[in-house]
Design a protein around this motif. Structure first.
Motif, PDB file in Angstrom:
ATOM      1  N   THR A 219       0.844  -1.205   0.000  1.00 15.13           N
ATOM      2  CA  THR A 219       0.000   0.000   0.000  1.00 15.13           C
ATOM      3  C   THR A 219       0.875   1.250   0.000  1.00 15.13           C
ATOM      4  O   THR A 219       0.598   2.223  -0.707  1.00 15.13           O
ATOM      5  CB  THR A 219      -0.910   0.011   1.245  1.00 15.13           C
ATOM      6  N   LEU A 220       1.946   1.204   0.806  1.00  7.73           N
ATOM      7  CA  LEU A 220       2.845   2.355   0.889  1.00  7.73           C
ATOM      8  C   LEU A 220       3.562   2.573  -0.435  1.00  7.73           C
ATOM      9  O   LEU A 220       3.702   3.703  -0.905  1.00  7.73           O
ATOM     10  CB  LEU A 220       3.857   2.129   2.023  1.00  7.73           C
ATOM     11  N   THR A 221       3.994   1.483  -1.052  1.00  9.04           N
ATOM     12  CA  THR A 221       4.684   1.601  -2.337  1.00  9.04           C
ATOM     13  C   THR A 221       3.752   2.206  -3.378  1.00  9.04           C
ATOM     14  O   THR A 221       4.108   3.149  -4.087  1.00  9.04           O
ATOM     15  CB  THR A 221       5.151   0.205  -2.817  1.00  9.04           C
ATOM     16  N   ARG A 222       2.547   1.690  -3.438  1.00 11.42           N
ATOM     17  CA  ARG A 222       1.575   2.187  -4.419  1.00 11.42           C
ATOM     18  C   ARG A 222       1.292   3.670  -4.186  1.00 11.42           C
ATOM     19  O   ARG A 222       1.118   4.434  -5.127  1.00 11.42           O
ATOM     20  CB  ARG A 222       0.285   1.362  -4.314  1.00 11.42           C
ATOM     21  N   GLY A 223       1.275   4.058  -2.924  1.00  9.84           N
ATOM     22  CA  GLY A 223       0.968   5.454  -2.590  1.00  9.84           C
ATOM     23  C   GLY A 223       2.015   6.440  -3.078  1.00  9.84           C
ATOM     24  O   GLY A 223       1.745   7.636  -3.186  1.00  9.84           O
ATOM     25  N   GLY A 224       3.214   5.934  -3.380  1.00 15.78           N
ATOM     26  CA  GLY A 224       4.278   6.827  -3.856  1.00 15.78           C
ATOM     27  C   GLY A 224       4.354   6.921  -5.368  1.00 15.78           C
ATOM     28  O   GLY A 224       5.215   7.619  -5.910  1.00 15.78           O
TER      29      GLY A 224
ATOM     30  N   GLN B 246     -14.494  -2.302 -11.383  1.00 17.89           N
ATOM     31  CA  GLN B 246     -15.446  -3.422 -11.431  1.00 17.89           C
ATOM     32  C   GLN B 246     -14.924  -4.638 -10.663  1.00 17.89           C
ATOM     33  O   GLN B 246     -15.689  -5.334 -10.000  1.00 17.89           O
ATOM     34  CB  GLN B 246     -15.757  -3.780 -12.886  1.00 17.89           C
ATOM     35  N   GLU B 247     -13.618  -4.861 -10.739  1.00 17.83           N
ATOM     36  CA  GLU B 247     -13.050  -5.979  -9.970  1.00 17.83           C
ATOM     37  C   GLU B 247     -13.157  -5.704  -8.467  1.00 17.83           C
ATOM     38  O   GLU B 247     -13.479  -6.606  -7.686  1.00 17.83           O
ATOM     39  CB  GLU B 247     -11.587  -6.216 -10.374  1.00 17.83           C
ATOM     40  N   CYS B 248     -12.904  -4.461  -8.077  1.00 14.58           N
ATOM     41  CA  CYS B 248     -13.049  -4.102  -6.650  1.00 14.58           C
ATOM     42  C   CYS B 248     -14.491  -4.358  -6.210  1.00 14.58           C
ATOM     43  O   CYS B 248     -14.735  -4.927  -5.139  1.00 14.58           O
ATOM     44  CB  CYS B 248     -12.706  -2.633  -6.422  1.00 14.58           C
TER      45      CYS B 248
ATOM     46  N   LEU C 175      -9.433  -2.370   6.107  1.00 14.65           N
ATOM     47  CA  LEU C 175      -8.827  -2.432   4.772  1.00 14.65           C
ATOM     48  C   LEU C 175      -7.407  -1.854   4.803  1.00 14.65           C
ATOM     49  O   LEU C 175      -6.611  -2.105   3.894  1.00 14.65           O
ATOM     50  CB  LEU C 175      -9.691  -1.694   3.742  1.00 14.65           C
ATOM     51  N   ALA C 176      -7.107  -1.078   5.841  1.00 13.52           N
ATOM     52  CA  ALA C 176      -5.751  -0.560   6.080  1.00 13.52           C
ATOM     53  C   ALA C 176      -5.230   0.290   4.924  1.00 13.52           C
ATOM     54  O   ALA C 176      -4.077   0.165   4.507  1.00 13.52           O
ATOM     55  CB  ALA C 176      -4.785  -1.703   6.417  1.00 13.52           C
ATOM     56  N   LEU C 177      -6.099   1.156   4.416  1.00  9.69           N
ATOM     57  CA  LEU C 177      -5.735   2.073   3.327  1.00  9.69           C
ATOM     58  C   LEU C 177      -5.818   3.503   3.866  1.00  9.69           C
ATOM     59  O   LEU C 177      -6.317   3.718   4.972  1.00  9.69           O
ATOM     60  CB  LEU C 177      -6.726   1.888   2.166  1.00  9.69           C
ATOM     61  N   PRO C 178      -5.369   4.466   3.100  1.00 12.34           N
ATOM     62  CA  PRO C 178      -5.546   5.851   3.563  1.00 12.34           C
ATOM     63  C   PRO C 178      -7.035   6.196   3.670  1.00 12.34           C
ATOM     64  O   PRO C 178      -7.857   5.602   2.974  1.00 12.34           O
ATOM     65  CB  PRO C 178      -4.892   6.690   2.447  1.00 12.34           C
ATOM     66  N   PRO C 179      -7.390   7.169   4.505  1.00 17.11           N
ATOM     67  CA  PRO C 179      -8.789   7.590   4.576  1.00 17.11           C
ATOM     68  C   PRO C 179      -9.199   8.307   3.288  1.00 17.11           C
ATOM     69  O   PRO C 179      -8.344   8.860   2.587  1.00 17.11           O
ATOM     70  CB  PRO C 179      -8.816   8.563   5.755  1.00 17.11           C
TER      71      PRO C 179
ATOM     72  N   HIS D 206      -7.514  -2.148  -4.783  1.00 17.67           N
ATOM     73  CA  HIS D 206      -7.416  -3.255  -5.736  1.00 17.67           C
ATOM     74  C   HIS D 206      -6.262  -4.189  -5.354  1.00 17.67           C
ATOM     75  O   HIS D 206      -6.404  -5.412  -5.362  1.00 17.67           O
ATOM     76  CB  HIS D 206      -7.236  -2.680  -7.143  1.00 17.67           C
ATOM     77  N   ASP D 207      -5.132  -3.615  -4.955  1.00 20.98           N
ATOM     78  CA  ASP D 207      -3.992  -4.433  -4.495  1.00 20.98           C
ATOM     79  C   ASP D 207      -4.386  -5.261  -3.258  1.00 20.98           C
ATOM     80  O   ASP D 207      -4.130  -6.456  -3.195  1.00 20.98           O
ATOM     81  CB  ASP D 207      -2.807  -3.543  -4.071  1.00 20.98           C
ATOM     82  N   ARG D 208      -4.978  -4.593  -2.278  1.00 21.95           N
ATOM     83  CA  ARG D 208      -5.333  -5.253  -1.002  1.00 21.95           C
ATOM     84  C   ARG D 208      -6.311  -6.401  -1.236  1.00 21.95           C
ATOM     85  O   ARG D 208      -6.260  -7.435  -0.572  1.00 21.95           O
ATOM     86  CB  ARG D 208      -5.992  -4.247  -0.048  1.00 21.95           C
ATOM     87  N   LEU D 209      -7.206  -6.182  -2.197  1.00 24.86           N
ATOM     88  CA  LEU D 209      -8.238  -7.193  -2.433  1.00 24.86           C
ATOM     89  C   LEU D 209      -7.659  -8.466  -3.037  1.00 24.86           C
ATOM     90  O   LEU D 209      -8.256  -9.537  -2.902  1.00 24.86           O
ATOM     91  CB  LEU D 209      -9.352  -6.617  -3.318  1.00 24.86           C
ATOM     92  N   GLN D 210      -6.496  -8.366  -3.676  1.00 23.23           N
ATOM     93  CA  GLN D 210      -5.892  -9.592  -4.211  1.00 23.23           C
ATOM     94  C   GLN D 210      -5.605 -10.547  -3.052  1.00 23.23           C
ATOM     95  O   GLN D 210      -5.830 -11.750  -3.149  1.00 23.23           O
ATOM     96  CB  GLN D 210      -4.610  -9.300  -5.010  1.00 23.23           C
TER      97      GLN D 210
END
Ligand SMILES: *Cc1c(COP(=O)(O)O)cnc(C)c1O
Length: 355
Positions: free
Chosen positions: A17-22, A38-40, A191-195, A247-251
């Protein structure tokens, strides 16, 4: 000092998540992005145990925006809401109804107490359309009995609106089994993502209630959101980056499933609670959620002072309470990228601080 969050959102995030955020964001009015949305949608519905014909609205707002959307899109005129008020999040539904001029009855539940569903049978339900509950009332850590509440709604023909923001993926929630009509959750909890991203999964009967309805809100108008979601889009610029992180987390989450996610958080909660033995602390709620443990000091010390010491001296950020519970309750979150050994550090620090 590097801090570790035992908060109730935002929580410790996972490395991916942190990597994607950058990373640079893509433009979003594209087929590739539609496919991701749609996948989400599909994966979130599976995790929510959504019934066939359910639909998801993806809103760019904090959880409160999604709470408000369930009020303003489905109740109008003389419709009345029944709200379980057991803490500040139950109170929030009351404030939303008051501001949006929707009549409501609040069922008072003393902070931390379990709900006696029998208490609801005495309510005057005339004109009542929907029951609103915070599955986990995060201000006290109490978990309400969704099964019994779903049964109550079925018997009295009420829409069952569930704020599952802190309970989703932490406590068992299944829309179909529990008869839930609207399930709300947000990016910054389990889900541990940013708000910034909130979702509402709607039952088919709520979807049909939207047809021909006149939205009293533009940004939160769900009919417009569902129409665009048919092609994996949102009416307005969404939190593009959080959707990619989702989408990453859901994998991971879809491969383990909702039950395994709940079991993991339940095991962390049990580990922490088992480690409390000998400490002058009492678990505050009668029926605790797995998402967090709310604790009351029994030795006269201030809960707020404990929070401050843990943060300043140990870099362990638990969650303070506000209002009347400020000195009586602090909360230790079990959501996000934390392990048993992280919770052991909190237990060891409490041993020192409270000796
Ligand atoms: C975190 C939380 C919310 C959302 O609050 P926001 O600050 O608007 O994101 C709502 N309900 C519950 C039960 C929560 O735990």
């Amino acid at each position: 000092m590097k801090e570790t969050l035992f908060t109730v959102g935002p929580v410790e995030m996972f490395p991916e998540t942190l990597t994607r955020g950058g990373a640079q964001l893509p433009y979003f009015r594209t087929e590739e992005f539609s496919r991701i949305v749609q996948e989400c949608d599909r994966d979130l519905q599976a995790l929510a145990g959504a019934p066939a014909g359910a639909r998801t609205a993806v809103l760019t707002c904090s959880g409160t925006g999604a709470m408000e959307a369930t009020v303003v899109n489905f109740l109008a005129g003389t419709d009345k809401a029944l709200i379980l008020r057991g803490g500040s999040f139950g109170e929030r539904f009351c404030e939303i109804c008051a501001d949006d001029a929707i009549a409501f009855d609040a069922v008072e539940i003393a902070p931390g107490r379990a709900l006696d569903v029998g208490q609801l049978e005495a309510q005057n339900l005339a004109g009542c359309r929907a029951l609103f509950v915070n599955a986990c009332e995060t201000s006290t850590g109490a978990l309400y009995d969704l099964e019994a509440l779903g049964d109550f709604c079925r018997r009295h023909d009420l829409y069952f609106m569930v704020d599952g923001i802190s309970a989703f993926l932490c406590d068992p929630i299944n829309m179909e089994k529990m008869g839930i009509d609207a399930l709300i959750f947000s990016s910054q909890k389990a889900l541990a993502l940013p708000p910034g991203l909130s979702m509402i999964v709607l039952s088919p009967r709520l979807v049909s209630r939207l047809e021909g309805s006149h939205p009293r809100t533009h940004y939160l108008g769900l009919r417009r959101h569902l129409a665009d979601m048919q092609r994996g889009q949102t009416p307005f610029t969404p939190a593009v980056g959080i959707i990619l992180q989702l989408h990453d987390r859901l994998q991971t989450l879809k491969s383990i499933g909702a039950d395994a996610s709940v079991r993991r958080v339940a095991a962390l909660a049990a580990h922490f609670r088992n480690g409390l033995g000998g400490l002058p602390l009492r678990i505050f709620p009668e029926r605790p959620s797995n998402a967090l443990t709310a604790l009351t000091p029994l030795d006269g010390s201030s809960a707020y002072a404990i929070y401050q010491t843990l943060k300043q001296k140990y870099g362990l950020v638990v969650t303070p309470n506000g209002g009347a519970l400020r000195d009586r309750v602090f909360r230790v979150g079990h959501m996000g990228n934390i392990q048993e050994h992280d919770l052991d550090r909190v237990l060891a620090a409490l041993q020192e601080v409270m000796k």
